[in-house]
Design a protein around this motif. Structure first.
Motif, PDB file in Angstrom:
ATOM      1  N   LYS A  12       0.825  -1.215   0.000  1.00 22.61           N
ATOM      2  CA  LYS A  12       0.000   0.000   0.000  1.00 22.61           C
ATOM      3  C   LYS A  12       0.858   1.264   0.000  1.00 22.61           C
ATOM      4  CE  LYS A  12      -3.746  -2.430   0.702  1.00 22.61           C
ATOM      5  NZ  LYS A  12      -4.522  -2.864  -0.393  1.00 22.61           N
ATOM      6  N   MET A  13       1.910   1.262  -0.789  1.00 24.49           N
ATOM      7  CA  MET A  13       2.827   2.405  -0.805  1.00 24.49           C
ATOM      8  C   MET A  13       2.158   3.659  -1.349  1.00 24.49           C
ATOM      9  SD  MET A  13       5.814   2.931   0.218  1.00 24.49           S
ATOM     10  CE  MET A  13       6.893   4.325   0.145  1.00 24.49           C
ATOM     11  N   TYR A  14       1.116   3.523  -2.140  1.00 26.45           N
ATOM     12  CA  TYR A  14       0.414   4.696  -2.652  1.00 26.45           C
ATOM     13  C   TYR A  14      -0.266   5.461  -1.519  1.00 26.45           C
ATOM     14  CZ  TYR A  14      -3.882   1.917  -2.432  1.00 26.45           C
ATOM     15  OH  TYR A  14      -4.926   1.160  -2.008  1.00 26.45           O
ATOM     16  N   LEU A  15      -0.706   4.766  -0.474  1.00 23.65           N
ATOM     17  CA  LEU A  15      -1.286   5.452   0.676  1.00 23.65           C
ATOM     18  C   LEU A  15      -0.219   6.200   1.468  1.00 23.65           C
ATOM     19  CD1 LEU A  15      -3.756   2.734   1.984  1.00 23.65           C
ATOM     20  CD2 LEU A  15      -4.298   4.800   0.726  1.00 23.65           C
ATOM     21  N   ILE A  16       0.953   5.586   1.582  1.00 27.15           N
ATOM     22  CA  ILE A  16       2.043   6.213   2.318  1.00 27.15           C
ATOM     23  C   ILE A  16       2.583   7.413   1.544  1.00 27.15           C
ATOM     24  CG2 ILE A  16       4.389   5.800   3.172  1.00 27.15           C
ATOM     25  CD1 ILE A  16       3.474   2.999   3.893  1.00 27.15           C
ATOM     26  N   PHE A  61       2.867   9.319  -6.322  1.00 28.29           N
ATOM     27  CA  PHE A  61       1.566   8.745  -5.995  1.00 28.29           C
ATOM     28  C   PHE A  61       0.994   7.963  -7.178  1.00 28.29           C
ATOM     29  CE2 PHE A  61      -3.083   9.228  -6.178  1.00 28.29           C
ATOM     30  CZ  PHE A  61      -3.414   8.427  -5.093  1.00 28.29           C
ATOM     31  N   LEU A  62       1.069   8.543  -8.366  1.00 20.03           N
ATOM     32  CA  LEU A  62       0.537   7.851  -9.546  1.00 20.03           C
ATOM     33  C   LEU A  62       1.325   6.577  -9.856  1.00 20.03           C
ATOM     34  CD1 LEU A  62      -0.237  10.891 -11.858  1.00 20.03           C
ATOM     35  CD2 LEU A  62      -1.850   9.480 -10.580  1.00 20.03           C
ATOM     36  N   GLY A  63       2.633   6.628  -9.695  1.00 22.76           N
ATOM     37  CA  GLY A  63       3.457   5.446  -9.943  1.00 22.76           C
ATOM     38  C   GLY A  63       3.166   4.322  -8.963  1.00 22.76           C
ATOM     39  N   PHE A  64       3.062   4.662  -7.687  1.00 23.61           N
ATOM     40  CA  PHE A  64       2.743   3.630  -6.693  1.00 23.61           C
ATOM     41  C   PHE A  64       1.316   3.130  -6.839  1.00 23.61           C
ATOM     42  CE2 PHE A  64       6.332   5.489  -4.127  1.00 23.61           C
ATOM     43  CZ  PHE A  64       7.141   4.385  -4.266  1.00 23.61           C
ATOM     44  N   SER A  65       0.418   3.989  -7.313  1.00 18.36           N
ATOM     45  CA  SER A  65      -0.950   3.525  -7.591  1.00 18.36           C
ATOM     46  C   SER A  65      -0.946   2.515  -8.735  1.00 18.36           C
ATOM     47  CB  SER A  65      -1.849   4.709  -7.947  1.00 18.36           C
ATOM     48  OG  SER A  65      -1.933   5.598  -6.887  1.00 18.36           O
ATOM     49  N   LEU A  66      -0.140   2.752  -9.752  1.00 19.48           N
ATOM     50  CA  LEU A  66      -0.017   1.801 -10.856  1.00 19.48           C
ATOM     51  C   LEU A  66       0.535   0.461 -10.356  1.00 19.48           C
ATOM     52  CD1 LEU A  66      -0.152   1.269 -13.946  1.00 19.48           C
ATOM     53  CD2 LEU A  66       2.223   2.005 -14.012  1.00 19.48           C
ATOM     54  N   LEU A  67       1.519   0.526  -9.473  1.00 19.16           N
ATOM     55  CA  LEU A  67       2.056  -0.718  -8.907  1.00 19.16           C
ATOM     56  C   LEU A  67       1.006  -1.451  -8.083  1.00 19.16           C
ATOM     57  CD1 LEU A  67       5.652   0.304  -7.758  1.00 19.16           C
ATOM     58  CD2 LEU A  67       5.008  -1.044  -9.747  1.00 19.16           C
ATOM     59  N   ALA A  68       0.142  -0.720  -7.397  1.00 25.71           N
ATOM     60  CA  ALA A  68      -0.918  -1.360  -6.623  1.00 25.71           C
ATOM     61  C   ALA A  68      -1.977  -1.976  -7.537  1.00 25.71           C
ATOM     62  CB  ALA A  68      -1.565  -0.356  -5.677  1.00 25.71           C
ATOM     63  N   ILE A  69      -2.237  -1.330  -8.668  1.00 25.15           N
ATOM     64  CA  ILE A  69      -3.228  -1.862  -9.607  1.00 25.15           C
ATOM     65  C   ILE A  69      -2.765  -3.185 -10.199  1.00 25.15           C
ATOM     66  CG2 ILE A  69      -4.270  -1.455 -11.883  1.00 25.15           C
ATOM     67  CD1 ILE A  69      -4.522   1.492 -11.058  1.00 25.15           C
ATOM     68  N   ILE A  70      -1.473  -3.279 -10.532  1.00 23.99           N
ATOM     69  CA  ILE A  70      -0.981  -4.539 -11.098  1.00 23.99           C
ATOM     70  C   ILE A  70      -0.504  -5.509 -10.019  1.00 23.99           C
ATOM     71  CG2 ILE A  70      -0.380  -3.525 -13.310  1.00 23.99           C
ATOM     72  CD1 ILE A  70       2.503  -3.487 -12.498  1.00 23.99           C
ATOM     73  N   LYS A  71      -0.758  -5.152  -8.746  1.00 23.12           N
ATOM     74  CA  LYS A  71      -0.536  -6.016  -7.573  1.00 23.12           C
ATOM     75  C   LYS A  71       0.908  -6.498  -7.455  1.00 23.12           C
ATOM     76  CE  LYS A  71      -5.242  -7.211  -7.246  1.00 23.12           C
ATOM     77  NZ  LYS A  71      -6.333  -8.024  -7.434  1.00 23.12           N
TER      78      LYS A  71
END
Length: 129
Positions: A12-16, A61-71
């Motif tokens: 959950k790095m996008y939250l951090i 934030f956008l990069g970590f969100s992309l990483l969260a989307i592709i799990k």
């Protein structure tokens, strides 16, 4: 407790990466104002403010969100170092005395972000042997 922190920094790095925004938008205390207050206007010192740090935070934030989307999972140690560097940059960005240090930390944090991103993508899509 440590398992929850590890879970946050790995998945959950996008939250951090949203947390440094809180440090960026603190109330203005007026300590950066100098000059003589005449009818001509006020003098503000804007040499010590990194305006582009907000754009970097949005990119992170956008990069970590992309990483969260592709799990994908991120590296725990690199993620903590990244968070500490970005948090320091956001906390002390209005201090003109150490703007060089802040800019260097922002470059190091950007390099860490690229390392985390490439490493996570590589580990996600590497072919099993």
């Amino acid at each position: 407790m440590m398992n929850k922190i590890k879970f946050l920094f790995e998945t959950k790095m996008y939250l951090i990466s949203i947390l440094p925004y809180v440090f960026t938008f603190r109330p203005y205390d007026g300590s950066e104002t100098y000059g003589i207050n005449k009818t001509v206007g006020w003098a503000f010192d804007i040499t010590g403010i990194s305006f582009y740090i907000l754009y970097f935070l949005l990119t992170f934030f956008l990069g970590f969100s992309l990483l969260a989307i592709i799990k994908t999972k991120t590296n725990f140690i690199l993620s903590i170092l990244f968070f500490l560097g970005i948090s320091y940059c956001c906390l002390f960005q209005n201090s003109y005395k150490n703007i060089d240090l802040i800019d260097n930390l922002l470059l190091i944090s950007t390099f860490l972000y690229i390392l985390i991103f490439i490493n996570s993508i590589y580990l996600k899509f590497k072919s099993p042997k």
